[in-house]
Motif scaffolding. Sequence first.
Motif, short mmCIF file in Angstrom:
data_model
loop_
_atom_site.label_atom_id
_atom_site.label_comp_id
_atom_site.label_asym_id
_atom_site.label_seq_id
_atom_site.Cartn_x
_atom_site.Cartn_y
_atom_site.Cartn_z
N ASN A 62 -12.25 -2.62 -0.29
CA ASN A 62 -11.63 -1.31 -0.35
C ASN A 62 -10.12 -1.50 -0.23
OD1 ASN A 62 -14.05 0.28 -0.46
ND2 ASN A 62 -14.34 -0.12 1.72
N ASP A 63 -9.40 -1.03 -1.20
CA ASP A 63 -7.97 -1.22 -1.28
C ASP A 63 -7.26 0.12 -1.10
OD1 ASP A 63 -5.84 -3.01 -3.68
OD2 ASP A 63 -5.81 -2.91 -1.50
N TYR A 64 -6.23 0.12 -0.29
CA TYR A 64 -5.50 1.34 0.02
C TYR A 64 -4.02 1.14 -0.27
CZ TYR A 64 -9.82 1.85 2.67
OH TYR A 64 -11.15 1.88 3.05
N TRP A 65 -3.38 2.20 -0.74
CA TRP A 65 -1.96 2.13 -1.12
C TRP A 65 -1.19 3.30 -0.56
CZ3 TRP A 65 -0.07 -2.07 -3.65
CH2 TRP A 65 -0.99 -2.89 -4.30
N GLY A 66 0.05 3.04 -0.21
CA GLY A 66 0.98 4.10 0.13
C GLY A 66 1.58 4.69 -1.12
N GLN A 67 2.44 5.67 -0.94
CA GLN A 67 3.04 6.36 -2.08
C GLN A 67 4.24 5.63 -2.66
OE1 GLN A 67 3.66 7.12 1.05
NE2 GLN A 67 5.90 7.20 1.11
N GLY A 68 4.77 4.67 -1.95
CA GLY A 68 5.90 3.89 -2.41
C GLY A 68 7.22 4.41 -1.88
N SER A 122 -3.14 4.89 9.23
CA SER A 122 -4.01 5.72 10.04
C SER A 122 -5.38 5.81 9.38
CB SER A 122 -3.41 7.12 10.23
OG SER A 122 -3.22 7.77 8.98
N GLY A 123 -6.35 6.28 10.14
CA GLY A 123 -7.71 6.37 9.64
C GLY A 123 -8.55 5.22 10.15
N SER A 124 -9.41 4.71 9.29
CA SER A 124 -10.33 3.64 9.66
C SER A 124 -9.66 2.28 9.53
CB SER A 124 -11.59 3.71 8.80
OG SER A 124 -12.23 4.96 8.93
N VAL A 125 -8.74 2.00 10.44
CA VAL A 125 -7.93 0.78 10.34
C VAL A 125 -8.59 -0.43 11.00
CG1 VAL A 125 -5.81 2.13 10.28
CG2 VAL A 125 -6.65 1.26 12.47
N ALA A 126 -9.61 -0.23 11.82
CA ALA A 126 -10.18 -1.32 12.60
C ALA A 126 -10.72 -2.46 11.74
CB ALA A 126 -11.29 -0.80 13.52
N ARG A 127 -11.26 -2.13 10.58
CA ARG A 127 -11.86 -3.15 9.73
C ARG A 127 -10.90 -3.74 8.71
NH1 ARG A 127 -16.11 0.69 9.84
NH2 ARG A 127 -15.53 1.42 7.74
N LEU A 128 -9.64 -3.38 8.76
CA LEU A 128 -8.69 -3.93 7.81
C LEU A 128 -8.57 -5.43 7.96
CD1 LEU A 128 -5.77 -1.33 7.85
CD2 LEU A 128 -7.51 -1.65 6.09
N SER A 129 -8.61 -6.12 6.85
CA SER A 129 -8.51 -7.57 6.84
C SER A 129 -7.09 -8.06 6.61
CB SER A 129 -9.43 -8.15 5.76
OG SER A 129 -9.32 -9.56 5.68
N SER A 130 -6.33 -7.29 5.85
CA SER A 130 -5.00 -7.73 5.47
C SER A 130 -4.13 -6.53 5.14
CB SER A 130 -5.09 -8.66 4.26
OG SER A 130 -3.81 -9.03 3.78
N GLN A 159 -11.70 6.21 5.42
CA GLN A 159 -10.53 6.00 4.58
C GLN A 159 -9.33 5.59 5.43
OE1 GLN A 159 -12.45 5.97 1.62
NE2 GLN A 159 -10.43 6.55 0.84
N VAL A 160 -8.37 4.97 4.77
CA VAL A 160 -7.13 4.56 5.40
C VAL A 160 -5.98 5.22 4.66
CG1 VAL A 160 -5.60 2.63 5.91
CG2 VAL A 160 -8.07 2.38 6.22
N GLN A 161 -5.05 5.77 5.41
CA GLN A 161 -3.86 6.36 4.83
C GLN A 161 -2.66 5.51 5.19
OE1 GLN A 161 -5.91 8.57 6.97
NE2 GLN A 161 -7.16 8.65 5.11
N LEU A 162 -1.79 5.28 4.22
CA LEU A 162 -0.61 4.46 4.41
C LEU A 162 0.62 5.25 3.99
CD1 LEU A 162 -1.87 1.13 2.79
CD2 LEU A 162 -1.91 1.74 5.21
N ARG A 163 1.70 5.09 4.73
CA ARG A 163 2.94 5.77 4.41
C ARG A 163 4.12 4.85 4.66
NH1 ARG A 163 5.12 11.66 6.64
NH2 ARG A 163 7.04 11.70 5.38
N GLU A 164 4.91 4.63 3.63
CA GLU A 164 6.09 3.79 3.74
C GLU A 164 7.31 4.62 4.13
OE1 GLU A 164 3.70 2.39 0.06
OE2 GLU A 164 4.40 4.29 0.91
N SER A 165 8.26 3.95 4.75
CA SER A 165 9.53 4.57 5.07
C SER A 165 10.58 3.48 5.17
CB SER A 165 9.46 5.37 6.38
OG SER A 165 9.14 4.52 7.47
N GLY A 166 11.83 3.88 5.12
CA GLY A 166 12.93 2.95 5.30
C GLY A 166 13.62 2.50 4.04
N GLY A 167 13.13 2.93 2.89
CA GLY A 167 13.77 2.56 1.65
C GLY A 167 15.10 3.25 1.47
N GLY A 168 15.87 2.76 0.53
CA GLY A 168 17.17 3.35 0.26
C GLY A 168 18.06 2.39 -0.48
N LEU A 169 19.34 2.64 -0.37
CA LEU A 169 20.34 1.83 -1.04
C LEU A 169 20.88 0.78 -0.08
CD1 LEU A 169 22.16 1.41 -3.57
CD2 LEU A 169 23.77 3.01 -2.51
N VAL A 170 20.93 -0.45 -0.54
CA VAL A 170 21.45 -1.54 0.27
C VAL A 170 22.33 -2.42 -0.60
CG1 VAL A 170 19.41 -2.97 -0.15
CG2 VAL A 170 20.86 -3.41 1.85
#
Length: 121
Positions: free
Chosen positions: A108-114, A25-33, A1-12
């Motif tokens: 296999n599609d992976y998503w962060g929490q937003g 993090s996780g099994s990132v070696a085979r990620l295509s995009s 599995q691959v885990q994704l985490r976003e950061s840096g959002g806010g008011l601009v």
Amino acid sequence: QVQLRESGGGLVQAGGSLRLSCAASGSVARLSSMGWYRQAPGKKRELVARISYDDGITEYPDSVKGRFTISGDNTKTSMALQMNNPKLEDTGVYYCDAYDLRIGIGRNDYWGQGTQVTVSS
């Protein structure tokens, strides 16, 4: 599995700049995009930017072309979206996305929490 985490959002402020980051993090070696999507209230989730690890090609819709830039690293553990001159319509929840695609197995599609991005006038 691959885990994704976003950061840096806010008011601009419109016309300013903001940088979003995604840690993988996780099994990132085979990620295509890897890429960024966003979703505003009442709208469908839409592609913001994508980068291919197979050929390095980047993809942007016309709505952000020339203003946003996606970047990644060789380890596939970090990705960023540089948002320059954001507009009010850029407001939304931004999601980090990654996938691997293998013959006979599928995608296999992976998503962060937003992360929320709010552009003010």
